[in-house]
Structures are given as C-alpha cells and as structure tokens.
Design a protein around this motif. Structure first.
Motif, PDB file in Angstrom:
ATOM      1  N   ARG A 194       0.323   3.016  -7.583  1.00 40.05           N
ATOM      2  CA  ARG A 194       0.332   1.755  -6.831  1.00 40.05           C
ATOM      3  C   ARG A 194      -0.806   1.706  -5.816  1.00 40.05           C
ATOM      4  O   ARG A 194      -1.322   0.636  -5.507  1.00 40.05           O
ATOM      5  CB  ARG A 194       1.691   1.569  -6.153  1.00 40.05           C
ATOM      6  CG  ARG A 194       2.811   1.519  -7.174  1.00 40.05           C
ATOM      7  CD  ARG A 194       4.184   1.289  -6.566  1.00 40.05           C
ATOM      8  NE  ARG A 194       5.155   1.450  -7.642  1.00 40.05           N
ATOM      9  CZ  ARG A 194       5.802   2.571  -7.913  1.00 40.05           C
ATOM     10  NH1 ARG A 194       5.627   3.633  -7.146  1.00 40.05           N
ATOM     11  NH2 ARG A 194       6.626   2.645  -8.926  1.00 40.05           N
ATOM     12  N   TRP A 197      -3.792   0.688  -7.846  1.00 36.12           N
ATOM     13  CA  TRP A 197      -3.625  -0.693  -8.305  1.00 36.12           C
ATOM     14  C   TRP A 197      -3.969  -1.696  -7.213  1.00 36.12           C
ATOM     15  O   TRP A 197      -4.682  -2.673  -7.440  1.00 36.12           O
ATOM     16  CB  TRP A 197      -2.184  -0.899  -8.766  1.00 36.12           C
ATOM     17  CG  TRP A 197      -1.921  -2.243  -9.361  1.00 36.12           C
ATOM     18  CD1 TRP A 197      -1.370  -3.334  -8.740  1.00 36.12           C
ATOM     19  CD2 TRP A 197      -2.186  -2.654 -10.704  1.00 36.12           C
ATOM     20  NE1 TRP A 197      -1.275  -4.389  -9.606  1.00 36.12           N
ATOM     21  CE2 TRP A 197      -1.771  -3.995 -10.824  1.00 36.12           C
ATOM     22  CE3 TRP A 197      -2.733  -2.008 -11.813  1.00 36.12           C
ATOM     23  CZ2 TRP A 197      -1.893  -4.708 -12.017  1.00 36.12           C
ATOM     24  CZ3 TRP A 197      -2.846  -2.720 -13.001  1.00 36.12           C
ATOM     25  CH2 TRP A 197      -2.429  -4.055 -13.089  1.00 36.12           C
ATOM     26  N   PHE A 198      -3.463  -1.463  -6.004  1.00 36.07           N
ATOM     27  CA  PHE A 198      -3.633  -2.434  -4.927  1.00 36.07           C
ATOM     28  C   PHE A 198      -4.912  -2.223  -4.113  1.00 36.07           C
ATOM     29  O   PHE A 198      -5.133  -2.914  -3.115  1.00 36.07           O
ATOM     30  CB  PHE A 198      -2.411  -2.412  -4.005  1.00 36.07           C
ATOM     31  CG  PHE A 198      -1.188  -3.035  -4.626  1.00 36.07           C
ATOM     32  CD1 PHE A 198      -1.139  -4.395  -4.897  1.00 36.07           C
ATOM     33  CD2 PHE A 198      -0.088  -2.259  -4.962  1.00 36.07           C
ATOM     34  CE1 PHE A 198      -0.021  -4.980  -5.481  1.00 36.07           C
ATOM     35  CE2 PHE A 198       1.041  -2.827  -5.544  1.00 36.07           C
ATOM     36  CZ  PHE A 198       1.074  -4.191  -5.808  1.00 36.07           C
ATOM     37  N   THR A 199      -5.748  -1.277  -4.538  1.00 36.09           N
ATOM     38  CA  THR A 199      -7.049  -1.090  -3.892  1.00 36.09           C
ATOM     39  C   THR A 199      -8.159  -1.252  -4.926  1.00 36.09           C
ATOM     40  O   THR A 199      -8.760  -2.313  -5.042  1.00 36.09           O
ATOM     41  CB  THR A 199      -7.144   0.296  -3.219  1.00 36.09           C
ATOM     42  OG1 THR A 199      -6.821   1.325  -4.173  1.00 36.09           O
ATOM     43  CG2 THR A 199      -6.225   0.384  -2.022  1.00 36.09           C
ATOM     44  N   GLY A 203      -7.748  -5.036  -4.928  1.00 40.10           N
ATOM     45  CA  GLY A 203      -7.866  -5.069  -3.488  1.00 40.10           C
ATOM     46  C   GLY A 203      -8.731  -6.206  -2.970  1.00 40.10           C
ATOM     47  O   GLY A 203      -9.685  -6.643  -3.622  1.00 40.10           O
ATOM     48  N   PHE A 255      -3.111  -4.276   4.682  1.00 42.94           N
ATOM     49  CA  PHE A 255      -2.900  -2.982   4.042  1.00 42.94           C
ATOM     50  C   PHE A 255      -2.079  -2.061   4.935  1.00 42.94           C
ATOM     51  O   PHE A 255      -2.383  -1.852   6.106  1.00 42.94           O
ATOM     52  CB  PHE A 255      -4.239  -2.316   3.723  1.00 42.94           C
ATOM     53  CG  PHE A 255      -4.098  -1.011   2.988  1.00 42.94           C
ATOM     54  CD1 PHE A 255      -4.097  -0.984   1.607  1.00 42.94           C
ATOM     55  CD2 PHE A 255      -3.945   0.185   3.678  1.00 42.94           C
ATOM     56  CE1 PHE A 255      -3.951   0.209   0.917  1.00 42.94           C
ATOM     57  CE2 PHE A 255      -3.797   1.387   3.002  1.00 42.94           C
ATOM     58  CZ  PHE A 255      -3.799   1.398   1.615  1.00 42.94           C
ATOM     59  N   VAL A 260       2.257  -0.241   0.459  1.00 41.68           N
ATOM     60  CA  VAL A 260       1.566  -0.289  -0.833  1.00 41.68           C
ATOM     61  C   VAL A 260       2.253   0.621  -1.842  1.00 41.68           C
ATOM     62  O   VAL A 260       2.493   0.239  -2.999  1.00 41.68           O
ATOM     63  CB  VAL A 260       0.087   0.115  -0.659  1.00 41.68           C
ATOM     64  CG1 VAL A 260      -0.560   0.427  -2.007  1.00 41.68           C
ATOM     65  CG2 VAL A 260      -0.685  -0.990   0.047  1.00 41.68           C
ATOM     66  N   THR A 263       5.435  -0.936  -3.371  1.00 46.58           N
ATOM     67  CA  THR A 263       5.373  -2.283  -3.939  1.00 46.58           C
ATOM     68  C   THR A 263       5.249  -2.232  -5.457  1.00 46.58           C
ATOM     69  O   THR A 263       4.251  -1.741  -5.984  1.00 46.58           O
ATOM     70  CB  THR A 263       4.178  -3.060  -3.356  1.00 46.58           C
ATOM     71  OG1 THR A 263       4.298  -3.115  -1.930  1.00 46.58           O
ATOM     72  CG2 THR A 263       4.140  -4.476  -3.914  1.00 46.58           C
ATOM     73  N   TYR A 265       4.738  -3.758  -9.351  1.00 45.17           N
ATOM     74  CA  TYR A 265       3.832  -4.763  -9.894  1.00 45.17           C
ATOM     75  C   TYR A 265       4.042  -4.884 -11.393  1.00 45.17           C
ATOM     76  O   TYR A 265       4.636  -4.014 -12.030  1.00 45.17           O
ATOM     77  CB  TYR A 265       2.370  -4.404  -9.602  1.00 45.17           C
ATOM     78  CG  TYR A 265       1.922  -3.078 -10.194  1.00 45.17           C
ATOM     79  CD1 TYR A 265       1.479  -2.987 -11.512  1.00 45.17           C
ATOM     80  CD2 TYR A 265       1.946  -1.910  -9.429  1.00 45.17           C
ATOM     81  CE1 TYR A 265       1.086  -1.778 -12.053  1.00 45.17           C
ATOM     82  CE2 TYR A 265       1.553  -0.698  -9.965  1.00 45.17           C
ATOM     83  CZ  TYR A 265       1.121  -0.637 -11.277  1.00 45.17           C
ATOM     84  OH  TYR A 265       0.737   0.570 -11.812  1.00 45.17           O
ATOM     85  N   GLN A 271      -1.547 -11.479 -10.373  1.00 44.68           N
ATOM     86  CA  GLN A 271      -0.805 -10.788  -9.318  1.00 44.68           C
ATOM     87  C   GLN A 271      -0.298 -11.753  -8.242  1.00 44.68           C
ATOM     88  O   GLN A 271      -1.054 -12.610  -7.767  1.00 44.68           O
ATOM     89  CB  GLN A 271      -1.690  -9.728  -8.671  1.00 44.68           C
ATOM     90  CG  GLN A 271      -2.151  -8.643  -9.626  1.00 44.68           C
ATOM     91  CD  GLN A 271      -0.991  -7.920 -10.281  1.00 44.68           C
ATOM     92  OE1 GLN A 271      -0.154  -7.325  -9.598  1.00 44.68           O
ATOM     93  NE2 GLN A 271      -0.927  -7.971 -11.605  1.00 44.68           N
ATOM     94  N   TYR A 274      -1.584  -9.413  -2.937  1.00 42.63           N
ATOM     95  CA  TYR A 274      -2.804  -8.630  -2.768  1.00 42.63           C
ATOM     96  C   TYR A 274      -2.779  -8.001  -1.378  1.00 42.63           C
ATOM     97  O   TYR A 274      -2.439  -8.664  -0.392  1.00 42.63           O
ATOM     98  CB  TYR A 274      -4.052  -9.508  -2.902  1.00 42.63           C
ATOM     99  CG  TYR A 274      -4.157 -10.225  -4.223  1.00 42.63           C
ATOM    100  CD1 TYR A 274      -4.662  -9.589  -5.352  1.00 42.63           C
ATOM    101  CD2 TYR A 274      -3.737 -11.551  -4.353  1.00 42.63           C
ATOM    102  CE1 TYR A 274      -4.752 -10.240  -6.567  1.00 42.63           C
ATOM    103  CE2 TYR A 274      -3.824 -12.213  -5.565  1.00 42.63           C
ATOM    104  CZ  TYR A 274      -4.331 -11.553  -6.669  1.00 42.63           C
ATOM    105  OH  TYR A 274      -4.413 -12.203  -7.873  1.00 42.63           O
ATOM    106  N   TYR A 275      -3.155  -6.731  -1.300  1.00 42.03           N
ATOM    107  CA  TYR A 275      -3.257  -6.056  -0.009  1.00 42.03           C
ATOM    108  C   TYR A 275      -4.705  -6.098   0.473  1.00 42.03           C
ATOM    109  O   TYR A 275      -5.643  -5.932  -0.312  1.00 42.03           O
ATOM    110  CB  TYR A 275      -2.762  -4.615  -0.116  1.00 42.03           C
ATOM    111  CG  TYR A 275      -1.250  -4.525  -0.073  1.00 42.03           C
ATOM    112  CD1 TYR A 275      -0.573  -4.515   1.146  1.00 42.03           C
ATOM    113  CD2 TYR A 275      -0.498  -4.470  -1.245  1.00 42.03           C
ATOM    114  CE1 TYR A 275       0.811  -4.443   1.195  1.00 42.03           C
ATOM    115  CE2 TYR A 275       0.887  -4.396  -1.207  1.00 42.03           C
ATOM    116  CZ  TYR A 275       1.536  -4.383   0.017  1.00 42.03           C
ATOM    117  OH  TYR A 275       2.905  -4.321   0.069  1.00 42.03           O
TER     118      TYR A 275
END
Length: 313
Positions: A194, A197-199, A203, A255, A260, A263, A265, A271, A274-275
């Motif tokens: 994760r 994924w979120f960066t 990101g 962030f 993160v 979370t 997904y 998505q 978004y962070y």
C-alpha cells in the motif's frame, strides 16, 4: 494495472514493475473474466547487440500513447517529472532502447533499467530495486488495450516512472523499498504494497490544492486518470466494463504513513483516494522514518473500511 498476481510464496510470479497490486489491499478478480481469453503479452528478447526490435504496429502504439499524454501532463505532472522527461528526450515515433534510458539514469542517480519477462518472481522484483535496477517488461499494449492494461507495459514503465528516477528522493525511496521488501514477511509485504501504491504509483505532491501535481506513474501513464486525479468536478468519462466510473470526486488526503498502510484499494478502477506529500523531498523523510515499525503497528490495527463499492460478480 496489476502488479502482483499472488503473494502466497516467494516464487510467485508478479507483474514486471512492482509488488503492489493484488495483495490483501488490492483485488483484480473482477478484471480477470474480461482478459482470460486474450492473448498473453510476451516481452521481446534483445539481439546479440542488445537491441530490441519492435514492429511498426508496436511503434505506432507508442507514438499514439505518447502524443496523447503530451497533451495532458504539462499542467498536471510535477516539475521534477517534466524535467526528467526532458532529460530522457524520448523518441516520439518509436519505442526507445533501454540502453538509451540507462545512459541518462546512470548519469543522474546511478540507476538503470532491467529488461524482464512480463512476469517476474516477487523476490527478483525487490532484489532489482535494492540494487538500483528498475524492471521493465519489453512489450507494449495492443490498441484494444490502449486505455487500460492489466499488466505494466513498457509505456507505463518508461513514461510513468523513469523520468522521476532522475530525481534523488524518488530514486532513494525505490531503493529503500526494495531492501525492505527483501527482508519482509509475507504479511508485512501486504502492508508495504500500500505504501508503494499510494506513492510511486498513485501519489500526488503539493500541500496547496492550486499547486498540486502528479508524481505517481500509474496516473501519469493513464490518460483518463491523469485528468481525473486533479479534477474537482464530476468525472465525465463513460464507465467501461473493466474500469468502473467513479461515483464522486477524488479525495485528496495528506500523507500519513500509518493511514496509508491501512488503506485498502482496488486495481480495476479509477482511484477514489490519493495521498498527498508536501514536496518530492518528503520521500527522503519517509525513507528515514521507521517504516517497518509502522508496518507492525498497521498490522495490529488492521485495515480501514473500503471507500469503494463492492465488485459485482
């Protein structure tokens, strides 16, 4: 785009780019029925001189994708990405050779690419990143998959990620991620997924909404999500069978490493969350933090409730 097929054993085959999709927090099963009957993608092998030969249709696909993204990214991608794109000086009419990409990466951050099959083992992926080698599957999507492809292709890897591999913070984050993944347990990898994924994949950067830009390669290689991720109005693109239409505007969250990691997904839709990091150098701060200690904390607390709808079967 799917990154990880399964995570049940260290020898499991995964998508060439990364380890971050079909883990406990990402589920691609809704997409499988749509792709089961398609011809699988196979990476090209280089000749004795290290040159990879692509067909006219494949080069035309590259040109079409690059032309379309060139219209979307100037006011949406972060400045460091655009600077990296200029340094790479990608050809517009044909797929670049990896040694040309390597010359730029080596001169800036000491990284290089590594040509790999469409699927590689989980351990190999982490080992490559830990040794500053970015895996690139040497095939490109077909025209029927222009808007969405489950596997990460060469367009996703080169256009989505390689420009920012010229940036020290982005490069250091990938290297550290690889080293952490090598020593992580199976369950820890679920949570590490994760973070990637979120960066690196999805990101955003910029503390003020008016200055917010994209740095995630999963967004920057997707024409539709490049528009949607920064949009504050209702999303107008029609729903497709494999990429459901979002039901609301994207949610931007500041962030927070623990959040993160908790979370969930889905990989088969645009998505909903978004962070956002303040600046790219924030990736240095994340690298210097106690990532694995926070992973253990996230494991004890468990995942947040999903914000996306359940898949219909």
């Amino acid at each position: 785009m799917e990154r990880l097929s399964q995570i049940d054993s260290p020898n499991t085959a995964i998508g060439a780019n990364s380890s971050v999709a079909k883990q406990q927090g990402g589920d691609a099963s809704a997409h499988h029925n749509a792709t089961d009957k398609k011809q699988p993608y196979i990476s090209h092998q280089s000749d004795s001189h290290g040159h990879i030969h692509y067909s006219d249709d494949e080069n035309a696909m590259w040109q079409a994708l690059l032309t379309r993204q060139a219209e979307q990214i100037p006011n949406r991608a972060c400045p460091a990405y655009l600077e990296g794109l200029t340094k790479l000086n990608l050809p517009t009419t044909h797929i670049p050779q990896l040694h040309d990409i390597d010359e730029v990466l080596q001169a800036t951050t000491g990284w290089q690419t590594a040509a790999v099959p469409a699927l590689i083992s989980f351990g190999k992926f982490f080992k490559l990143l830990a040794n500053k080698s970015f895996p690139v599957a040497t095939f490109i999507r077909r025209f029927e998959d222009m808007d969405y492809i489950e596997e990460p292709d060469i367009f996703h890897e080169i256009v989505g990620h390689c420009p920012l591999l010229t940036h020290p913070a982005f490069a250091a984050f990938n290297e550290t991620y690889g080293k952490l993944g090598l020593s992580a347990t199976k369950e820890e990898r679920w949570f590490l997924a994760r973070l990637y994924w979120f960066t690196i994949e999805f990101g955003l950067v910029g503390s003020q909404p008016k200055d917010r830009r994209i740095y995630g390669g999963g967004i920057l290689s997707s024409p539709s999500e490049t528009i949607y991720a920064l949009d504050q109005t209702s999303y107008a693109q029609p729903e497709t069978q494999i990429q459901p239409k979002p039901t609301q505007q994207p949610e931007h969250r500041a962030f927070d490493l623990l959040d993160v990691l908790r979370t969930p997904y889905r990989i088969d839709q645009i998505q909903p969350i978004y962070y956002v990091i303040d600046e790219l150098d924030t990736l240095f701060d994340i690298v210097d933090s106690d990532i694995m200690g926070t992973v253990k904390q996230a494991m004890s607390l468990g995942l947040f409730e999903p914000t996306y709808p359940e898949k219909s079967h």
